[in-house]
Design an enzyme around this catalytic site. Structure first.
Site, PDB file in Angstrom:
ATOM      1  N   HIS A 119     -44.521   1.041  62.337  1.00 56.03           N
ATOM      2  CA  HIS A 119     -45.367   0.568  63.450  1.00 56.03           C
ATOM      3  C   HIS A 119     -46.829   0.526  63.056  1.00 56.03           C
ATOM      4  CE1 HIS A 119     -42.170   1.762  66.691  1.00 56.03           C
ATOM      5  NE2 HIS A 119     -41.848   0.664  66.037  1.00 56.03           N
ATOM      6  N   LEU A 224     -35.608  17.377  70.926  1.00 53.84           N
ATOM      7  CA  LEU A 224     -35.771  18.475  71.882  1.00 53.84           C
ATOM      8  C   LEU A 224     -34.978  18.225  73.162  1.00 53.84           C
ATOM      9  CD1 LEU A 224     -37.441  21.056  71.667  1.00 53.84           C
ATOM     10  CD2 LEU A 224     -39.304  19.921  72.868  1.00 53.84           C
TER      11      LEU A 224
HETATM   12  C1  BV8 Z   1     -40.244  -6.493  68.576  1.00 56.41           C
HETATM   13  C2  BV8 Z   1     -47.522   1.367  68.588  1.00 56.41           C
HETATM   14  C3  BV8 Z   1     -39.637  -8.795  68.689  1.00 56.41           C
HETATM   15  C4  BV8 Z   1     -48.156   2.346  67.712  1.00 56.41           C
HETATM   16  C5  BV8 Z   1     -45.297   1.261  69.351  1.00 56.41           C
HETATM   17  C6  BV8 Z   1     -34.231  -4.705  72.652  1.00 56.41           C
HETATM   18  C7  BV8 Z   1     -33.951  -4.116  73.866  1.00 56.41           C
HETATM   19  C8  BV8 Z   1     -34.984  -3.807  74.750  1.00 56.41           C
HETATM   20  C9  BV8 Z   1     -36.309  -4.092  74.426  1.00 56.41           C
HETATM   21  C10 BV8 Z   1     -36.569  -4.669  73.212  1.00 56.41           C
HETATM   22  C11 BV8 Z   1     -35.542  -4.987  72.334  1.00 56.41           C
HETATM   23  N1  BV8 Z   1     -36.101  -5.527  71.229  1.00 56.41           N
HETATM   24  C12 BV8 Z   1     -37.447  -5.583  71.373  1.00 56.41           C
HETATM   25  C13 BV8 Z   1     -37.781  -5.073  72.578  1.00 56.41           C
HETATM   26  C14 BV8 Z   1     -39.135  -4.969  73.107  1.00 56.41           C
HETATM   27  C15 BV8 Z   1     -39.867  -3.698  72.624  1.00 56.41           C
HETATM   28  C16 BV8 Z   1     -39.151  -2.460  73.080  1.00 56.41           C
HETATM   29  O1  BV8 Z   1     -38.445  -1.834  72.312  1.00 56.41           O
HETATM   30  N2  BV8 Z   1     -39.345  -2.100  74.330  1.00 56.41           N
HETATM   31  C17 BV8 Z   1     -38.705  -0.906  74.871  1.00 56.41           C
HETATM   32  C18 BV8 Z   1     -39.779   0.133  75.220  1.00 56.41           C
HETATM   33  C19 BV8 Z   1     -37.917  -1.296  76.094  1.00 56.41           C
HETATM   34  N3  BV8 Z   1     -40.015  -3.710  71.190  1.00 56.41           N
HETATM   35  C20 BV8 Z   1     -41.024  -4.383  70.635  1.00 56.41           C
HETATM   36  O2  BV8 Z   1     -41.829  -5.023  71.280  1.00 56.41           O
HETATM   37  C21 BV8 Z   1     -41.122  -4.325  69.116  1.00 56.41           C
HETATM   38  N4  BV8 Z   1     -41.285  -5.673  68.633  1.00 56.41           N
HETATM   39  O3  BV8 Z   1     -39.098  -6.144  68.686  1.00 56.41           O
HETATM   40  O4  BV8 Z   1     -40.628  -7.819  68.414  1.00 56.41           O
HETATM   41  C22 BV8 Z   1     -39.365  -8.845  70.181  1.00 56.41           C
HETATM   42  C23 BV8 Z   1     -40.428  -8.753  71.099  1.00 56.41           C
HETATM   43  C24 BV8 Z   1     -40.153  -8.781  72.474  1.00 56.41           C
HETATM   44  C25 BV8 Z   1     -38.832  -8.904  72.936  1.00 56.41           C
HETATM   45  C26 BV8 Z   1     -37.772  -8.963  71.991  1.00 56.41           C
HETATM   46  C27 BV8 Z   1     -38.054  -8.931  70.608  1.00 56.41           C
HETATM   47  C28 BV8 Z   1     -42.358  -3.532  68.691  1.00 56.41           C
HETATM   48  C29 BV8 Z   1     -42.158  -2.072  68.980  1.00 56.41           C
HETATM   49  C30 BV8 Z   1     -43.352  -1.271  68.457  1.00 56.41           C
HETATM   50  C31 BV8 Z   1     -44.201  -0.887  69.611  1.00 56.41           C
HETATM   51  N5  BV8 Z   1     -45.294  -0.022  69.181  1.00 56.41           N
HETATM   52  N6  BV8 Z   1     -46.348   1.970  69.093  1.00 56.41           N
HETATM   53  C32 BV8 Z   1     -48.783   3.410  68.525  1.00 56.41           C
HETATM   54  O5  BV8 Z   1     -49.777   3.133  69.187  1.00 56.41           O
HETATM   55  O6  BV8 Z   1     -48.252   4.523  68.441  1.00 56.41           O
HETATM   56  S1  BV8 Z   1     -43.949   2.089  69.905  1.00 56.41           S
HETATM   57  C33 BV8 Z   1     -44.354   3.661  70.393  1.00 56.41           C
HETATM   58  O7  BV8 Z   1     -43.123   4.217  70.856  1.00 56.41           O
HETATM   59  C34 BV8 Z   1     -44.789   4.629  69.292  1.00 56.41           C
HETATM   60  O8  BV8 Z   1     -44.763   4.070  68.005  1.00 56.41           O
HETATM   61  C35 BV8 Z   1     -43.719   5.712  69.386  1.00 56.41           C
HETATM   62  O9  BV8 Z   1     -43.546   6.411  68.226  1.00 56.41           O
HETATM   63  C36 BV8 Z   1     -42.588   4.839  69.715  1.00 56.41           C
HETATM   64  C37 BV8 Z   1     -41.270   5.342  70.023  1.00 56.41           C
HETATM   65  O10 BV8 Z   1     -41.396   6.436  70.861  1.00 56.41           O
HETATM   66  P1  BV8 Z   1     -40.926   7.829  70.251  1.00 56.41           P
HETATM   67  O11 BV8 Z   1     -41.512   7.973  68.903  1.00 56.41           O
HETATM   68  O12 BV8 Z   1     -39.459   7.898  70.367  1.00 56.41           O
HETATM   69  O13 BV8 Z   1     -41.682   8.830  71.178  1.00 56.41           O
HETATM   70  P2  BV8 Z   1     -41.202   9.380  72.602  1.00 56.41           P
HETATM   71  O14 BV8 Z   1     -42.343  10.121  73.211  1.00 56.41           O
HETATM   72  O15 BV8 Z   1     -40.560   8.272  73.370  1.00 56.41           O
HETATM   73  O16 BV8 Z   1     -40.047  10.400  72.228  1.00 56.41           O
HETATM   74  C38 BV8 Z   1     -40.366  11.588  71.564  1.00 56.41           C
HETATM   75  C39 BV8 Z   1     -39.100  12.414  71.557  1.00 56.41           C
HETATM   76  O17 BV8 Z   1     -39.347  13.598  70.802  1.00 56.41           O
HETATM   77  C40 BV8 Z   1     -38.655  12.862  72.940  1.00 56.41           C
HETATM   78  O18 BV8 Z   1     -37.299  12.515  73.120  1.00 56.41           O
HETATM   79  C41 BV8 Z   1     -38.832  14.382  72.938  1.00 56.41           C
HETATM   80  O19 BV8 Z   1     -37.775  15.047  73.591  1.00 56.41           O
HETATM   81  C42 BV8 Z   1     -38.789  14.692  71.463  1.00 56.41           C
HETATM   82  N7  BV8 Z   1     -39.582  15.849  71.064  1.00 56.41           N
HETATM   83  C43 BV8 Z   1     -40.755  16.295  71.605  1.00 56.41           C
HETATM   84  N8  BV8 Z   1     -41.175  17.386  70.903  1.00 56.41           N
HETATM   85  C44 BV8 Z   1     -40.271  17.602  69.914  1.00 56.41           C
HETATM   86  C45 BV8 Z   1     -39.254  16.642  70.013  1.00 56.41           C
HETATM   87  N9  BV8 Z   1     -38.193  16.598  69.179  1.00 56.41           N
HETATM   88  C46 BV8 Z   1     -38.139  17.535  68.211  1.00 56.41           C
HETATM   89  N10 BV8 Z   1     -39.071  18.501  68.047  1.00 56.41           N
HETATM   90  C47 BV8 Z   1     -40.145  18.573  68.879  1.00 56.41           C
HETATM   91  N11 BV8 Z   1     -41.053  19.544  68.698  1.00 56.41           N
END
Ligand code: BV8
Length: 253
Positions: A119, A224
């Site tokens: 990313h 987590l």
């Molecule tokens: C794309 C920018 C073509 C950097 C980010 C298919 C289905 C549905 C939607 C889509 C799909 N395909 C594409 C999409 C659209 C979209 C998407 O996925 N939307 C989702 C939200 C519905 N994807 C895109 O747009 C991607 N591009 O596919 O282009 C396209 C476009 C449109 C439509 C179709 C195709 C681009 C995705 C990149 C976006 N940029 N970030 C920044 O500023 O950081 S994503 C952002 O979320 C961050 O990078 C982050 O890292 C990432 C994922 O989140 P997580 O890392 O999982 O973080 P989160 O907080 O959610 O979870 C943390 C977890 O850790 C928790 O579960 C927690 O319990 C756990 N945890 C906490 N503490 C601990 C722990 N675990 C262990 N130990 C601990 N101590």
């Protein structure tokens, strides 16, 4: 689905390891996770700060958001989970690949080199308009978006932007090809896939576990809380990455 209290992944001379990490692996380094704050990210809506539309609407807000994250990431330190992954890379070399959704630079500071920052990176900046090559940048911009000098020399105004993949933007196709190739390489070797600290919400990375499953790989999730794509994994280890990963990967204990 669940595993014994102190699981270990068997890693030997015939094992390849593909790891995907998310914001959760940096939580023990003090950095906010993406969804930890109840859908707001550092007090901001995703649409306003992590989309090209949000940047076009208010580039100054986006630069304040990313400048705060640059400062926080610079002040943070890699934790035992980051260090454990760098240690396993040292043991496995080209039989190891780390893909991170994180942009905080902590894996690289922990020593990881077989690393794909899929990313992008908080510490690279590029022009939002011309083909100025992305450049290393730790500077903070709290009073408006910096302008592109190359565009200015051509008599036009263009804002610089963080070199980060926002929602709605395509990932680097070379990165995707490299991940697919790694999952398919090494016929006869055993592939182990480990996702760490990710809610499995963001595509296409949330689907990488299926690449491993498709080639008969063994899939693990270290998280987590329950993740969106929990059901796609063979084994789930509930816990904090900094405590679980060093033991799971046989780096300590
Ligand atoms: C794309 C920018 C073509 C950097 C980010 C298919 C289905 C549905 C939607 C889509 C799909 N395909 C594409 C999409 C659209 C979209 C998407 O996925 N939307 C989702 C939200 C519905 N994807 C895109 O747009 C991607 N591009 O596919 O282009 C396209 C476009 C449109 C439509 C179709 C195709 C681009 C995705 C990149 C976006 N940029 N970030 C920044 O500023 O950081 S994503 C952002 O979320 C961050 O990078 C982050 O890292 C990432 C994922 O989140 P997580 O890392 O999982 O973080 P989160 O907080 O959610 O979870 C943390 C977890 O850790 C928790 O579960 C927690 O319990 C756990 N945890 C906490 N503490 C601990 C722990 N675990 C262990 N130990 C601990 N101590």
């Amino acid at each position: 689905m669940d595993v014994p209290d102190d699981p270990r992944i068997a890693i030997d001379g015939g094992t390849r390891v593909l790891v995907v990490t998310g914001a959760g692996i940096s939580a023990e380094s003090g950095l906010a996770t993406f969804r930890g704050a109840g859908g707001l990210w550092e007090g901001q809506r995703v649409e306003d700060v992590a989309t090209p539309e949000g940047f076009a609407t208010d580039p100054g807000l986006v630069w304040r958001f990313y400048s705060a994250r640059r400062a926080a990431a610079l002040a943070a330190q890699p934790n035992p989970a980051h260090l454990a992954l760098a240690a396993v890379e040292g043991r496995l070399e080209d039989r190891f690949l780390l893909v991170t959704q994180n942009v905080d630079g902590l894996h690289r500071r922990a020593g990881s080199r077989r690393l794909i920052e899929i990313h992008g990176s908080l510490f690279r900046t590029r022009c939002s308009r011309c083909d100025l090559p992305p450049f290393a940048d730790e500077s903070l911009h709290e009073s408006g978006a910096p302008g592109c000098e190359r565009c200015a020399a051509r008599g036009r105004r263009a804002d610089l932007r963080p070199d980060i993949v926002w929602f709605g933007e395509l990932l680097d196709s070379d990165h995707l090809r490299r991940v697919e190739a790694f999952a398919e390489e090494g016929p006869g070797e055993r592939l182990v896939f480990v996702a760490v600290g990710t809610s499995g919400n963001v595509w296409p990375v949330a689907g990488f576990v299926d690449l491993a499953a498709a080639v008969g790989g063994e899939t693990w999730l270290v998280n987590l809380e329950p993740a969106h794509n929990d059901w796609r994994f063979d084994r789930i280890v509930r816990g904090a990455a900094g405590e679980v990963l060093p033991v799971l990967l046989g780096v300590v204990g």
